[in-house]
Design a protein around this motif. Structure first.
Motif, mmCIF file in Angstrom:
data_model
loop_
_atom_site.group_PDB
_atom_site.id
_atom_site.type_symbol
_atom_site.label_atom_id
_atom_site.label_comp_id
_atom_site.label_asym_id
_atom_site.label_seq_id
_atom_site.Cartn_x
_atom_site.Cartn_y
_atom_site.Cartn_z
ATOM 1 N N VAL A 64 0.841 -1.208 0.000
ATOM 2 C CA VAL A 64 0.000 0.000 0.000
ATOM 3 C C VAL A 64 0.868 1.247 0.000
ATOM 4 C CG1 VAL A 64 -1.677 1.322 1.326
ATOM 5 C CG2 VAL A 64 -1.965 -1.156 1.069
ATOM 6 N N ALA A 65 1.950 1.238 0.771
ATOM 7 C CA ALA A 65 2.842 2.401 0.816
ATOM 8 C C ALA A 65 3.476 2.662 -0.549
ATOM 9 C CB ALA A 65 3.922 2.197 1.875
ATOM 10 N N THR A 68 0.758 3.962 -2.882
ATOM 11 C CA THR A 68 0.411 5.350 -2.536
ATOM 12 C C THR A 68 1.425 6.319 -3.130
ATOM 13 O OG1 THR A 68 -0.633 4.609 -0.475
ATOM 14 C CG2 THR A 68 -0.027 6.938 -0.628
ATOM 15 N N GLU A 69 2.689 5.959 -3.037
ATOM 16 C CA GLU A 69 3.726 6.811 -3.621
ATOM 17 C C GLU A 69 3.574 6.893 -5.139
ATOM 18 O OE1 GLU A 69 8.623 7.178 -3.794
ATOM 19 O OE2 GLU A 69 7.660 5.638 -2.552
ATOM 20 N N PHE A 71 0.835 6.611 -6.795
ATOM 21 C CA PHE A 71 -0.409 7.318 -7.126
ATOM 22 C C PHE A 71 -0.350 8.813 -6.805
ATOM 23 C CE2 PHE A 71 -3.096 3.214 -6.240
ATOM 24 C CZ PHE A 71 -2.504 2.617 -7.348
ATOM 25 N N HIS A 72 0.702 9.252 -6.164
ATOM 26 C CA HIS A 72 0.771 10.658 -5.738
ATOM 27 C C HIS A 72 0.620 11.597 -6.933
ATOM 28 C CE1 HIS A 72 1.855 14.129 -3.335
ATOM 29 N NE2 HIS A 72 2.730 14.475 -4.257
ATOM 30 N N HIS A 103 -5.495 -3.549 -1.735
ATOM 31 C CA HIS A 103 -4.318 -2.686 -1.568
ATOM 32 C C HIS A 103 -4.395 -1.475 -2.495
ATOM 33 C CE1 HIS A 103 -1.974 -6.559 -0.269
ATOM 34 N NE2 HIS A 103 -2.870 -6.176 0.632
ATOM 35 N N ARG A 106 -7.030 1.038 -1.176
ATOM 36 C CA ARG A 106 -6.505 1.705 0.033
ATOM 37 C C ARG A 106 -5.525 2.805 -0.346
ATOM 38 N NH1 ARG A 106 -3.758 -2.316 4.061
ATOM 39 N NH2 ARG A 106 -2.999 -0.276 4.830
ATOM 40 N N ALA A 107 -4.658 2.494 -1.306
ATOM 41 C CA ALA A 107 -3.669 3.476 -1.746
ATOM 42 C C ALA A 107 -4.327 4.636 -2.476
ATOM 43 C CB ALA A 107 -2.634 2.805 -2.637
ATOM 44 N N VAL A 108 -5.400 4.364 -3.213
ATOM 45 C CA VAL A 108 -6.156 5.437 -3.869
ATOM 46 C C VAL A 108 -6.647 6.441 -2.830
ATOM 47 C CG1 VAL A 108 -8.371 5.919 -4.998
ATOM 48 C CG2 VAL A 108 -6.828 4.201 -5.960
ATOM 49 N N ASP A 110 -5.467 6.836 0.284
ATOM 50 C CA ASP A 110 -4.336 7.458 0.973
ATOM 51 C C ASP A 110 -3.672 8.540 0.127
ATOM 52 O OD1 ASP A 110 -4.847 5.767 3.068
ATOM 53 O OD2 ASP A 110 -3.146 4.429 2.698
ATOM 54 N N ALA A 111 -3.671 8.339 -1.201
ATOM 55 C CA ALA A 111 -3.019 9.302 -2.085
ATOM 56 C C ALA A 111 -3.932 10.448 -2.496
ATOM 57 C CB ALA A 111 -2.511 8.578 -3.336
#
Length: 543
Positions: A64-65, A68-69, A71-72, A103, A106-108, A110-111
């Motif tokens: 996920v981390a 997230t990076e 998708f920034h 995952h 979740r990253a969507v 978070d970003a």
């Protein structure tokens, strides 16, 4: 706008990159994949690239981390990643396909991405007892005997939970029918039919009669049309589900007409299913019987909503799409990514940025000078081709056996390169008018298989020492292979060849050796540790 495509190297992902590039609203494209494509080749050159594993062998929080990076700064994420094979490893498929989707979303969140477009499927739908076309409201309870359908249903539930928890993100689900294109011919051959299916003969001869299960009805759609729908959904930000297919339904008569003669015989479904199941158990057919169950039970889809809200229309007919696929399978067509790699050796590209036929110094075939002893060179190159055949078989098995480990991406990429190099060497022998000693190649492959019968301390489980030994053997083989490229570079002028090709292949061999060093480092850390032996057990005594 900036769009990130997760799973950007397969059948749909390759087409989506080109479709996004055609949208004036899209100014930046990021491709995410576990295995990198040839980034200088079309359409992969149109994207920036990030290599990461969404779930196969990565801790969920780490995945996920990393996502997230990646998708920034993105305005939309298109999630296409889906593992089809190996279908015998259900835990791996479930982890990648279902948990991997979890995952991604979740990253969507978070970003701070505002739109996510996810590839669902007609396989998510419940069977339809009637022949009428079904809208997106048809139940998504799937077909329980198909693992693909079961996982698509589970993916839909992940999206339901996400929509409820994060309502400000626009979630779009596209549910396509069977997706075909000519350049997916080799990929579909490998994933569904298997290497024993003689699809190359379709180019010269079609079956005199087409056997089909009774009652088969298919909806299909061209990959370019599906890609256009994904691009539209990402740009427009429309919530909900959309059926994507050609309205035309192909039955036995239509399919038989596509293979040019119109003759078909309808067989009882139970007979066909038993044959597919037996073929799959024997390793002759790649797809299991669940795929047939899904094909027989999936409902016909109504595409009215996609036409109205996405302004989407298929440009390719169902018949033309299937014809293109058959031609692509016969030719072994592909693209410049590992999943889409071609089968036919004349279409395989070397792992360097030039076509495979560029070894010739002129416009015609290379010509060896009289200074070259033809017989000795023939023996030398044929022996190296024999070694390349054994090496290709070994690295292929390694990639398959360790698909659930962090080193799979490296092994799989090296496998694609080694297979391309082996095909190039075989073609070079032909171009130089030399003969392949096929009996030696067959013996080498058999020897490689017998070499797998090693005493690694386990009989019924995969030994944690296996990868260590295999990596050591492959490192030696790659350095040996480098020798033939150095030798050909030294003698290139007398052979009428371009020496720069062989210099680059020699450098490539060193790079492969470095990546195998990384595989070996991972194997050293896990070889003697019971708690780090891998997530899957498999026998070491392989025939």
């Amino acid at each position: 706008m900036r769009v990130v495509v997760v799973g950007a190297t397969g059948n749909v992902g390759t087409a989506v990159l080109a479709a996004l590039d055609r949208r004036p609203e899209v100014t930046s494209i990021v491709g995410v994949a576990r295995r990198m494509p040839a980034r200088s080749a079309e359409p992969y050159s149109r994207a920036q690239w990030v290599s990461l594993d969404i779930a196969a062998a990565t801790d969920p929080d780490e995945a996920v981390a990393a996502l997230t990076e990646a998708f920034h700064g993105a305005d939309a994420v298109i999630h296409l990643a889906w593992l089809i094979q190996p279908d015998s490893h259900r835990d791996l498929l479930r982890r990648v396909n279902v948990e991997g989707t979890r995952h991604v979303v979740r990253a969507v969140a978070d970003a701070g991405v505002r739109t996510v477009v996810v590839a669902s499927s007609v396989g998510a739908y419940a069977p339809s007892p009637e022949s009428g076309a079904r809208p997106e409201s048809w139940p998504t309870t799937g077909i329980r005997t198909s693992h693909y359908s079961v996982d698509k249903v589970a993916q839909e539930r992940v999206l339901d939970e996400f929509e409820s928890a994060v309502p400000h993100v626009c979630v779009t689900r596209l549910r396509p029918a069977l997706i075909f294109q000519g350049d997916a011919g080799a990929e579909i051959h490998r994933y569904f039919l298997g290497r024993w299916a003689p699809v190359h003969r379709l180019g010269a001869r079609r079956p005199p009669v087409l056997p089909l299960p009774r009652g088969l009805r298919l909806q299909v759609v061209h990959a370019d049309d599906v890609a256009a729908a994904f691009a539209a959904a990402a740009v427009l930000g429309r919530r909900g589900a959309f059926n994507i297919c050609v309205d035309e339904v192909l039955g036995a008569a239509e399919l038989a007409g596509i293979v040019d003669h119109g003759r078909f015989v309808q067989l009882p479904v139970a007979w066909v299913r038993a044959a597919v199941a037996a073929g799959h158990r024997a390793g002759v057919i790649a797809a299991d019987a669940g795929w047939l169950d899904m094909a027989m039970k999936a409902p016909v889809m109504d595409t009215s909503r996609a036409r109205a809200e996405l302004d989407w229309r298929p440009r390719r007919s169902a018949g033309d799409t299937v014809r293109e696929l058959l031609d692509g399978m016969a030719a072994g067509d592909g693209a410049r990514s590992v999943p889409m790699r071609a089968n036919d050796r004349r279409r395989i590209h070397l792992p360097i940025d030039r076509p495979a036929d560029s070894a010739s110094a002129g416009d015609g075939e290379p010509q060896a000078s009289e200074r070259i002893e033809h017989r000795l060179l023939n023996l030398y190159l044929s022996d190296h081709l024999t070694g390349a055949s054994a090496g290709a078989a070994r690295i292929s098995r390694m990639a398959s056996d360790f698909v659930d480990t962090p080193v799979f991406a490296a092994l799989s990429s090296i496998e694609a390169e080694i297979r391309a190099e082996r095909s190039f060497l075989a073609q070079l022998l032909d171009d130089l008018g030399m003969r392949q000693m096929r009996h030696r190649q067959a013996i080498a492959v058999v020897g490689e298989r017998l070499g797998r019968l090693k005493g690694n301390g386990r009989v019924l489980a995969r030994s944690p020492m296996t990868l260590l030994l295999e990596a050591e053997l492959m490192r030696s083989a790659v350095l040996g292979k480098r020798g033939v490229w150095q030798t050909l570079a030294e003698n290139a002028e007398d052979l009428g060849l371009d020496p720069s090709v062989f210099h680059e292949l020699s450098a490539r061999a060193l790079h492969q050796h470095e990546r195998l060093d990384e595989v070996h480092a991972y194997a050293r850390r896990t070889a003697f540790r019971e708690d780090r032996a891998g997530s899957r057990a498999e026998g070491d005594l392989r025939s």
